[in-house]
Design a protein around this motif. Structure first.
Motif, PDB file in Angstrom:
ATOM      1  N   THR A 235       0.828  -1.219   0.000  1.00  0.00           N
ATOM      2  CA  THR A 235       0.000   0.000   0.000  1.00  0.00           C
ATOM      3  C   THR A 235       0.854   1.258   0.000  1.00  0.00           C
ATOM      4  N   ASP A 236       2.122   1.132  -0.393  1.00  0.00           N
ATOM      5  CA  ASP A 236       3.018   2.299  -0.380  1.00  0.00           C
ATOM      6  C   ASP A 236       3.565   2.610  -1.774  1.00  0.00           C
ATOM      7  N   LEU A 237       2.785   2.298  -2.804  1.00  0.00           N
ATOM      8  CA  LEU A 237       3.218   2.636  -4.166  1.00  0.00           C
ATOM      9  C   LEU A 237       3.278   4.146  -4.324  1.00  0.00           C
ATOM     10  N   GLN A 238       4.329   4.607  -4.975  1.00  0.00           N
ATOM     11  CA  GLN A 238       4.502   6.038  -5.238  1.00  0.00           C
ATOM     12  C   GLN A 238       4.111   6.352  -6.680  1.00  0.00           C
ATOM     13  N   PRO A 239       3.669   7.580  -6.940  1.00  0.00           N
ATOM     14  CA  PRO A 239       3.318   7.948  -8.319  1.00  0.00           C
ATOM     15  C   PRO A 239       4.525   7.817  -9.250  1.00  0.00           C
ATOM     16  N   TYR A 240       4.273   7.257 -10.413  1.00  0.00           N
ATOM     17  CA  TYR A 240       5.275   7.155 -11.478  1.00  0.00           C
ATOM     18  C   TYR A 240       4.584   7.537 -12.778  1.00  0.00           C
ATOM     19  N   ASP A 242       2.675  10.033 -13.242  1.00  0.00           N
ATOM     20  CA  ASP A 242       1.327  10.473 -12.884  1.00  0.00           C
ATOM     21  C   ASP A 242       0.349   9.319 -12.707  1.00  0.00           C
ATOM     22  N   THR A 243       0.874   8.140 -12.386  1.00  0.00           N
ATOM     23  CA  THR A 243       0.029   6.989 -12.098  1.00  0.00           C
ATOM     24  C   THR A 243       0.791   6.071 -11.159  1.00  0.00           C
ATOM     25  N   TYR A 244       0.171   4.976 -10.715  1.00  0.00           N
ATOM     26  CA  TYR A 244       0.851   4.064  -9.799  1.00  0.00           C
ATOM     27  C   TYR A 244       1.561   2.928 -10.515  1.00  0.00           C
ATOM     28  N   ALA A 245       1.328   2.775 -11.809  1.00  0.00           N
ATOM     29  CA  ALA A 245       2.025   1.742 -12.567  1.00  0.00           C
ATOM     30  C   ALA A 245       1.901   2.024 -14.053  1.00  0.00           C
ATOM     31  N   HIS A 246       2.952   1.709 -14.788  1.00  0.00           N
ATOM     32  CA  HIS A 246       2.977   1.882 -16.237  1.00  0.00           C
ATOM     33  C   HIS A 246       3.102   0.499 -16.850  1.00  0.00           C
ATOM     34  N   LEU A 247       2.199   0.160 -17.765  1.00  0.00           N
ATOM     35  CA  LEU A 247       2.152  -1.200 -18.316  1.00  0.00           C
ATOM     36  C   LEU A 247       2.240  -1.182 -19.840  1.00  0.00           C
ATOM     37  N   THR A 248       3.260  -1.854 -20.361  1.00  0.00           N
ATOM     38  CA  THR A 248       3.493  -1.950 -21.799  1.00  0.00           C
ATOM     39  C   THR A 248       3.536  -3.415 -22.195  1.00  0.00           C
ATOM     40  N   SER A 267      -3.298   9.176  -5.414  1.00  0.00           N
ATOM     41  CA  SER A 267      -3.556   9.916  -4.184  1.00  0.00           C
ATOM     42  C   SER A 267      -2.390   9.724  -3.227  1.00  0.00           C
ATOM     43  N   GLY A 268      -1.326  10.483  -3.421  1.00  0.00           N
ATOM     44  CA  GLY A 268      -0.167  10.407  -2.535  1.00  0.00           C
ATOM     45  C   GLY A 268       0.655   9.157  -2.705  1.00  0.00           C
ATOM     46  N   ASP A 269       1.520   8.887  -1.704  1.00  0.00           N
ATOM     47  CA  ASP A 269       2.449   7.762  -1.764  1.00  0.00           C
ATOM     48  C   ASP A 269       1.888   6.517  -1.087  1.00  0.00           C
ATOM     49  N   HIS A 270       0.629   6.240  -1.292  1.00  0.00           N
ATOM     50  CA  HIS A 270       0.045   5.052  -0.669  1.00  0.00           C
ATOM     51  C   HIS A 270      -0.882   4.328  -1.638  1.00  0.00           C
ATOM     52  N   GLY A 285      -2.718 -14.659 -28.860  1.00  0.00           N
ATOM     53  CA  GLY A 285      -1.393 -15.238 -28.686  1.00  0.00           C
ATOM     54  C   GLY A 285      -0.761 -14.779 -27.392  1.00  0.00           C
ATOM     55  N   ASN A 286       0.540 -14.995 -27.263  1.00  0.00           N
ATOM     56  CA  ASN A 286       1.275 -14.599 -26.068  1.00  0.00           C
ATOM     57  C   ASN A 286       1.762 -13.151 -26.180  1.00  0.00           C
ATOM     58  N   TRP A 287       1.597 -12.432 -25.108  1.00  0.00           N
ATOM     59  CA  TRP A 287       2.095 -11.057 -25.001  1.00  0.00           C
ATOM     60  C   TRP A 287       3.048 -10.974 -23.814  1.00  0.00           C
ATOM     61  N   ARG A 288       4.178 -10.331 -24.023  1.00  0.00           N
ATOM     62  CA  ARG A 288       5.129 -10.095 -22.932  1.00  0.00           C
ATOM     63  C   ARG A 288       4.819  -8.732 -22.330  1.00  0.00           C
ATOM     64  N   MET A 289       4.477  -8.727 -21.039  1.00  0.00           N
ATOM     65  CA  MET A 289       4.066  -7.501 -20.372  1.00  0.00           C
ATOM     66  C   MET A 289       5.152  -7.009 -19.420  1.00  0.00           C
ATOM     67  N   PHE A 290       5.345  -5.695 -19.410  1.00  0.00           N
ATOM     68  CA  PHE A 290       6.323  -5.066 -18.533  1.00  0.00           C
ATOM     69  C   PHE A 290       5.600  -4.042 -17.668  1.00  0.00           C
ATOM     70  N   LEU A 291       5.516  -4.348 -16.358  1.00  0.00           N
ATOM     71  CA  LEU A 291       4.850  -3.479 -15.401  1.00  0.00           C
ATOM     72  C   LEU A 291       5.904  -2.721 -14.609  1.00  0.00           C
ATOM     73  N   GLN A 292       5.820  -1.399 -14.646  1.00  0.00           N
ATOM     74  CA  GLN A 292       6.763  -0.559 -13.919  1.00  0.00           C
ATOM     75  C   GLN A 292       6.037   0.161 -12.784  1.00  0.00           C
ATOM     76  N   PHE A 293       6.582   0.040 -11.569  1.00  0.00           N
ATOM     77  CA  PHE A 293       6.002   0.713 -10.411  1.00  0.00           C
ATOM     78  C   PHE A 293       7.126   1.152  -9.477  1.00  0.00           C
ATOM     79  N   GLN A 294       6.808   2.074  -8.610  1.00  0.00           N
ATOM     80  CA  GLN A 294       7.841   2.698  -7.776  1.00  0.00           C
ATOM     81  C   GLN A 294       7.488   2.638  -6.291  1.00  0.00           C
ATOM     82  N   THR A 295       8.489   2.259  -5.466  1.00  0.00           N
ATOM     83  CA  THR A 295       8.365   2.288  -4.013  1.00  0.00           C
ATOM     84  C   THR A 295       9.672   2.801  -3.425  1.00  0.00           C
TER      85      THR A 295
END
Length: 309
Positions: A235-240, A242-248, A267-270, A285-295
């Motif tokens: 519950t301590d994800l920080q904005p990255y 302007d969101t909590y996670a970036h998914l490509t 909403s803040g760092d939580h 088919g298969n997709w390779r996903m890359f999830l980026q998040f910050q703590t």
């Protein structure tokens, strides 16, 4: 037969002949209309082809690609709707950092210098090897003449595809999302790395990422990503960006590109533990996903393979 009777019969015959002639003309017109529509719409809009010229480079790098795949915005062309990703770089150094310089050329043939911000950045730049390893997501710097420079970390030998994701803030493409790409070579003996089997969870830096949602190609579906650590919800994800996670995501085989848009409000760092995404993947088919998040000020990148029906 009286004159009146002969007159009545003649009038009915003429009326029947006229009706037959009109019917014949109507049927001929219908046949002509069907033929013309069939020839002008063989499953492809010709006007859309002329509005999106593809360079010889894009065609050489995409054998077997049809015009329909360009229209879906999967990023597998270096030009679309008059905009082109232009670069003189065809090769990058092996095993060491290198710069990739490029420009976005507009429909007027001039470098584009005005870009709108998308998730706090005017340009998102990605590099991915043909076996979908070595993922890099950068935010290059633009010079006054419209030249962008992306500083890439060390690359392993092989064929790489680089993507530029941007939104013009003026001109014909104002407000439209563009994803264009080109391929580059990193010299040396390339060793292909098999992708892990499709799974709904992945581990990175002590965190466990879990994806929930049944995805179907060509259809928008809600998808939830849960993040935990040591079995406890995070519950301590920080904005990255302007969101909590970036998914490509990248499609196996052709490297088709997809950016899954986050829907969870910041909403803040939580932030966390569950994050909502609007998932639209164009191909099965298969997709390779890359999830980026910050703590704690550290950026984490989790990778997993998802199967799309």
């Amino acid at each position: 037969m009286s004159f009146a009777s002969r007159f009545t019969l003649r009038r009915r015959a003429l009326a029947a002949a006229g009706t037959a002639a009109v019917l014949a003309l109507a049927l001929a017109a219908c046949g002509s209309s069907k033929d013309s529509s069939g020839s002008s719409m063989p499953g492809m809009d010709h006007s859309s082809m002329s509005s999106a010229p593809a360079s010889s480079h894009s065609m050489d790098s995409m054998p077997g690609m049809d015009h329909g795949s360009m229209a879906t915005g999967d990023g597998l062309a270096d030009s679309k709707d008059g905009y082109q990703l232009a670069s003189n770089t065809a090769e990058l150094p092996t095993g060491k950092a290198g710069d990739y310089a490029f420009r976005i050329m507009g429909p007027d043939g001039k470098p584009v210098t005005g870009f709108a911000e998308d998730q706090t950045k005017r340009m998102h730049f990605y590099a991915i090897r043909s076996d979908l390893t070595g993922f890099q997501h950068l935010h290059p710097v633009m010079a006054a003449d419209g030249t962008w420079t992306a500083g890439l970390a060390a690359l392993e030998p092989g064929s790489w595809r680089i993507f530029a994701s941007f939104i013009p803030d003026s001109g014909a493409g104002k407000g439209k999302d563009f994803v264009l790409s080109r391929t580059v070579t990193v010299p040396g003996a390339a060793k292909s790395t098999p992708l892990p089997a499709a799974a709904s969870t992945a581990e990175v830096d002590g965190y466990t990422v879990t994806v929930k949602g049944e995805l179907m190609a060509g259809m928008a579906h809600p998808m939830t990503v849960g993040i935990s650590k040591d079995g406890k919800p995070v519950t301590d994800l920080q904005p990255y960006l302007d969101t909590y996670a970036h998914l490509t995501a990248f499609h196996t085989g052709d490297q088709a590109f997809a950016h899954l848009h986050p829907e969870t409000k910041v909403s803040g760092d939580h932030g966390g533990p569950d994050l909502s995404f609007h998932a639209m993947l164009p191909k099965p088919g298969n997709w390779r996903m890359f999830l980026q998040f910050q703590t704690g000020g550290t950026l984490h990148t989790a990778a997993l393979t998802l199967r799309v029906s």
